[in-house]
Design a protein around this motif. Structure first.
Motif, mmCIF file in Angstrom:
data_model
loop_
_atom_site.group_PDB
_atom_site.id
_atom_site.type_symbol
_atom_site.label_atom_id
_atom_site.label_comp_id
_atom_site.label_asym_id
_atom_site.label_seq_id
_atom_site.Cartn_x
_atom_site.Cartn_y
_atom_site.Cartn_z
ATOM 1 N N GLY A 1 5.184 10.837 1.974
ATOM 2 C CA GLY A 1 4.184 9.824 1.668
ATOM 3 C C GLY A 1 4.164 8.708 2.707
ATOM 4 O O GLY A 1 4.991 8.651 3.614
ATOM 5 N N SER B 1 5.194 6.221 7.865
ATOM 6 C CA SER B 1 4.293 7.346 7.674
ATOM 7 C C SER B 1 4.822 8.581 8.390
ATOM 8 O O SER B 1 5.448 8.459 9.449
ATOM 9 N N ARG C 1 0.849 -1.189 0.000
ATOM 10 C CA ARG C 1 0.000 0.000 0.000
ATOM 11 C C ARG C 1 0.882 1.234 0.000
ATOM 12 O O ARG C 1 1.958 1.223 0.593
ATOM 13 N N ARG C 2 0.437 2.293 -0.663
ATOM 14 C CA ARG C 2 1.167 3.551 -0.626
ATOM 15 C C ARG C 2 0.205 4.710 -0.789
ATOM 16 O O ARG C 2 -0.898 4.570 -1.339
ATOM 17 N N GLU C 3 0.613 5.837 -0.235
ATOM 18 C CA GLU C 3 -0.138 7.078 -0.389
ATOM 19 C C GLU C 3 0.834 8.142 -0.868
ATOM 20 O O GLU C 3 1.981 8.197 -0.419
ATOM 21 N N SER C 4 0.389 8.985 -1.767
ATOM 22 C CA SER C 4 1.261 10.050 -2.293
ATOM 23 C C SER C 4 1.686 10.972 -1.155
ATOM 24 O O SER C 4 0.962 11.158 -0.167
#
Length: 309
Positions: A101, A79, A26-29
């Motif tokens: 990110g 995070s 999983r990744r978030e910008s």
């Protein structure tokens, strides 16, 4: 890259070398990592693949070391606000990359199968071979020459079930392999005779005292299959105790880490090549340029930390 890493993992597994397979799940910008990115981390700390910027590597290597020590997989969430990622089964750690990110990485340790070295052709030895294979052990038959000792994190266990056929020779050969466990299937009276003979041959009393005889937990075993079950239960008990003890080993040098005050990267103290002293404290840097910037104006990089204290 994925195909090359899978080939590397398969080759390491064939050679019985421990490693960790890490995958971005999983990744978030904004993060340079993408879902499905992979890396292989070997027992010597070598890092193959891509899981994001360089600031993630020390953390991943450190957690991989822990995974190889306890043999347990883990889900690591990097995070800028790790408190928000706290949930059961997740190791939440701060993301030091300036991109800010979030990346979740699953680390799966792959350890070599434990070896079970068996001496003898008795019914108990055959039952041990069958049950041990079903439990995932790599079965080896003891011969007339010493077996290869365990390598690295490999586990080696040995059982002598010769039942009167060259018992002393088999015990001496098994001891030479330096197993983590050596059990002898024999009566207490017979083992006393074996012990006295081997003492006369020059085998140390300390080595002989490490032998478990009668082998196996006392479950009232009578049949060969029951004896095999009691011995493997004793080995499982020993392996569990060793895992819970968490002995010092691979990974200790990268657990003690510090944050580079200039760029925010994690630096392993034991292997740090760049350091500086200020205000009675040691600071560690990922490269000489960060060290030079810090020395030129320490307060510039310490002020943010002091403000947040």
């Amino acid at each position: 890259m994925r195909a090359e890493l899978l080939e590397l993992a398969a080759d390491l597994a064939r050679r019985g070398e421990p490693f960790v397979l890490a995958t971005v799940v999983r990744r978030e910008s904004y993060s340079s990592a993408h879902q499905g990115d992979m890396a292989v981390i070997t027992a010597d700390g070598s890092y193959h693949g891509w899981l994001g910027g360089n600031c993630t590597q020390p953390i991943v290597k450190s957690e991989a070391a822990r995974a190889l020590l306890d043999g347990k997989p883990r889900l690591v969430s990097l995070s800028p606000e790790p408190d928000r990622e706290l949930r059961p089964g997740v190791v939440a750690l701060p993301m030091r990359c300036h991109s800010g990110g979030t990346v979740d990485i699953y680390l799966e340790p792959v350890l070599p199968a434990p070896r079970l070295l068996l001496y003898g052709e008795s019914p108990a030895a055959r039952a041990l071979a069958q049950l041990g294979k079903a439990m995932g052990y790599r079965i080896e038959a003891g011969g007339s020459q010493p077996a290869a000792p365990a390598r690295g994190s490999e586990s080696l266990f040995a059982v002598v079930a010769t039942m009167g056929e060259s018992d002393e020779d088999a015990v001496a050969l098994a001891l030479a392999a330096r197993p983590a466990y050596l059990g002898v299937v024999a009566s207490r009276k017979r083992f006393t005779q074996i012990r006295e003979t081997l003492l006369g041959r020059g085998v140390s009393a300390e080595a002989l005292d490490s032998i478990k005889s009668p082998a196996g937990l006392d479950i009232g075993a009578r049949l060969p299959e029951e004896v095999a079950l009691s011995i493997l239960a004793e080995i499982v008990q020993l392996r569990q105790a060793r895992a819970e003890a968490k002995p010092a080993g691979f990974g200790d040098t990268i657990r003690n880490s510090e944050i580079d005050p200039v760029c925010g990267m994690t630096v392993a103290v034991a292997t740090a090549r760049h350091r500086a002293e200020h205000g009675g404290r040691s600071f560690y840097f990922c490269n000489p340029r960060c060290r030079e910037k810090f020395i030129a104006d320490p307060q510039r990089y310490l002020a943010p930390a002091a403000a947040g204290a």
